[in-house]
Design a protein around this motif. Sequence first.
Motif, short mmCIF file in Angstrom:
data_model
loop_
_atom_site.label_atom_id
_atom_site.label_comp_id
_atom_site.label_asym_id
_atom_site.label_seq_id
_atom_site.Cartn_x
_atom_site.Cartn_y
_atom_site.Cartn_z
N ARG A 259 -2.37 4.23 -9.17
CA ARG A 259 -3.26 5.37 -9.33
C ARG A 259 -3.26 6.23 -8.07
NH1 ARG A 259 -7.55 7.32 -12.73
NH2 ARG A 259 -7.91 9.39 -11.86
N ARG A 260 -3.27 5.59 -6.91
CA ARG A 260 -3.23 6.36 -5.64
C ARG A 260 -1.95 7.19 -5.57
NH1 ARG A 260 -2.68 3.63 -0.97
NH2 ARG A 260 -3.34 5.48 0.16
N ALA A 261 -0.84 6.60 -5.95
CA ALA A 261 0.44 7.33 -5.91
C ALA A 261 0.39 8.52 -6.86
CB ALA A 261 1.58 6.38 -6.29
N GLU B 120 -2.71 -4.42 -19.76
CA GLU B 120 -2.50 -3.75 -18.47
C GLU B 120 -1.75 -2.42 -18.68
OE1 GLU B 120 -3.82 -4.50 -15.70
OE2 GLU B 120 -2.59 -3.69 -14.07
N ALA B 121 -0.76 -2.41 -19.55
CA ALA B 121 -0.03 -1.17 -19.82
C ALA B 121 -0.96 -0.13 -20.45
CB ALA B 121 1.17 -1.45 -20.71
N VAL B 122 -1.85 -0.59 -21.31
CA VAL B 122 -2.84 0.34 -21.90
C VAL B 122 -3.69 0.96 -20.79
CG1 VAL B 122 -4.98 0.45 -23.27
CG2 VAL B 122 -2.96 -0.75 -24.17
N ARG B 123 -4.19 0.11 -19.88
CA ARG B 123 -5.03 0.63 -18.79
C ARG B 123 -4.26 1.61 -17.91
NH1 ARG B 123 -7.45 -4.80 -18.92
NH2 ARG B 123 -5.77 -5.59 -17.59
N LEU B 124 -3.01 1.31 -17.64
CA LEU B 124 -2.19 2.20 -16.80
C LEU B 124 -1.97 3.54 -17.50
CD1 LEU B 124 0.25 -0.55 -15.59
CD2 LEU B 124 -1.11 0.88 -14.06
N ALA C 283 0.29 -2.75 -7.54
CA ALA C 283 -0.99 -2.98 -8.21
C ALA C 283 -1.45 -1.70 -8.90
CB ALA C 283 -2.04 -3.43 -7.19
N ARG C 284 -2.27 -1.88 -9.93
CA ARG C 284 -2.80 -0.74 -10.67
C ARG C 284 -3.46 0.27 -9.73
NH1 ARG C 284 -7.99 -1.16 -14.68
NH2 ARG C 284 -8.12 1.05 -15.25
N GLN D 221 0.86 -1.20 0.00
CA GLN D 221 0.00 0.00 0.00
C GLN D 221 0.88 1.23 0.00
OE1 GLN D 221 -3.14 0.39 2.95
NE2 GLN D 221 -4.40 0.36 1.10
N VAL D 222 0.61 2.14 -0.91
CA VAL D 222 1.42 3.37 -1.01
C VAL D 222 1.14 4.27 0.19
CG1 VAL D 222 1.83 5.45 -2.37
CG2 VAL D 222 1.52 3.24 -3.52
N ASP D 223 2.22 4.77 0.79
CA ASP D 223 2.13 5.74 1.89
C ASP D 223 2.08 7.12 1.23
OD1 ASP D 223 2.59 7.59 3.91
OD2 ASP D 223 4.17 6.40 4.87
N THR D 224 0.88 7.61 0.99
CA THR D 224 0.74 8.84 0.20
C THR D 224 1.29 10.06 0.94
OG1 THR D 224 -1.54 9.03 0.96
CG2 THR D 224 -1.20 8.03 -1.20
N GLN D 225 1.24 10.05 2.26
CA GLN D 225 1.80 11.19 3.01
C GLN D 225 3.31 11.25 2.80
OE1 GLN D 225 0.13 13.71 4.34
NE2 GLN D 225 -1.62 12.61 3.46
N ALA D 226 3.96 10.10 2.90
CA ALA D 226 5.42 10.07 2.70
C ALA D 226 5.76 10.43 1.25
CB ALA D 226 5.97 8.69 3.05
N LEU D 227 4.94 9.99 0.32
CA LEU D 227 5.20 10.31 -1.09
C LEU D 227 5.12 11.82 -1.32
CD1 LEU D 227 5.77 9.26 -3.95
CD2 LEU D 227 3.30 9.03 -4.28
#
Lengths: 300, 300
Positions: free
Chosen positions: A62-64, A89-93, A57-58, A23-29
Amino acid sequence: MSAMSCFSGLSAFPITPTSPGGQVDTQALRRLVGPPAEAGVDSIGLLGSTGTYAYLARSERRRALDAALDAVASRVPLLVGVGALRTDEAVRLAQDAKAAGAAAGLLAAMSYTPLTEDEVFAHVAAVAGESGLPLCLYDNPATTHFRFTPALVGRLARLPGIVAVKSPAPEASAVAAHHAALRAAVPDGFSIGYSGDWNAAEALLAGGAAWYGVAAGLFPEPCLRIAQAARAGDAAGARTENARLEPLWALFRAHSSLRIMYAAAEILGVCRAAPPRPILPVAEPVRGEVATVLRQLGLA
Amino acid sequence: MSAMSCFSGLSAFPITPTSPGGQVDTQALRRLVGPPAEAGVDSIGLLGSTGTYAYLARSERRRALDAALDAVASRVPLLVGVGALRTDEAVRLAQDAKAAGAAAGLLAAMSYTPLTEDEVFAHVAAVAGESGLPLCLYDNPATTHFRFTPALVGRLARLPGIVAVKSPAPEASAVAAHHAALRAAVPDGFSIGYSGDWNAAEALLAGGAAWYGVAAGLFPEPCLRIAQAARAGDAAGARTENARLEPLWALFRAHSSLRIMYAAAEILGVCRAAPPRPILPVAEPVRGEVATVLRQLGLA
């Protein structure tokens, strides 16, 4: 924000801090992407190899992206890794990146089964065509095990939306020939930029339009001094600034820039994230060396 | 079904037919796993590299496993690929395999960031320890870009649950030394088997316990003749049977066994699936060569 401004000058590629479960730590990012934007880098390179895109994960990618776009506001354009093993998957990203507001995408030829040039051509064409996101070809054979030849870069550079290449900078003695071969293969206006921090100064001096930099994710100022000197044609100045960072480059070469940047982020107190397993944090003695080098360079 | 029976004799590794979007065609998969089980192979190797495990979602890998287990009933044990880029994902895949009833797991050291030996050791230990599934180490540097040294295989072979290695068979002149180096590194009872169909006969003659075979997925009979002759110590017989298949091996070497097996499955009328993109089906002239070779060999 123009896509082309991603492809000149210095682009800073931060790590993406995550929980052990991914899980991305969005505050740290946010704490990571703000300072290079403030320092004046030309773009932020999110979810590059050092940003562990291949391991996330996709939904987390997106969250990042949303958090980083919000954190940099419109101070600098954002270039984002959209690579995946599967074409769909690359298309979706890439579609996600376009919808979120990224300026451009960075597309590596990730592989498991070794790929042919025609397969990579069709892969890139599908991602560009189905997403409408301007793309930078990401040549990184050390991780993808596919090498973009100048001929393939030239074929792809003629497709709409393929506007740049990020090439691994070879050592000083080889960079001029490498750059000339790429330049001869692509149309005018197509951007040729470089990764590989320790060889980047010479790549810029040889004519590279951009430095896609890992160290710049935490240490934008000394990297900006190198890039600005090179852009001004001050070869001696660029080399002097680059030579100062050699102790950091030596650690990158020995342990990978990714592992060293995780240790540096912790030493600086930015975040305490570990890389995604199976990648392990550097051992304690190496962490000590990183702390010593950062202190000696005035970076911590 | 005993795990160890996966690790001797002939294991047949079929393709995994999917839709373009990555959904497993379970009816076609049943048509693929039934015949080799009926023909008398010693195990089925599901979701190997040819089975495109690296390209399929966890939920689809579970669907494939459930369908294959049901189709082979308990005629032969099932070995299943549980590799993933992330350690936590590989653990979950191994837990799924154990829960579904697979006899054993096949664990490759998939990589994006190049991995150290200690990282792969910890990765494998976590998957074995947290799943309880007996594991075969899957050494396939051509796809994973990690090479298991005999020393690392030896360290891992001492962990509970690590019972076998699947090693890429080197060419005939090198196989005896390769096998001896592995044998010297591992405890008695640890199984050393080989992939790489065109070198497998010599690997079996050099003492290999198992042949993890791609061609056996569609053509179990001629592969069984090679394996049975080798096991009986009939080197001349094994080599003669192997030499007959040389036209097929030449196609495997030129275009990859994966791409050729997709074409062969279509030619035989088993299924019309394409490999996951970016991997493309072989071009029409190559498909014609495959059809000709299969006819000449009496396989179609």
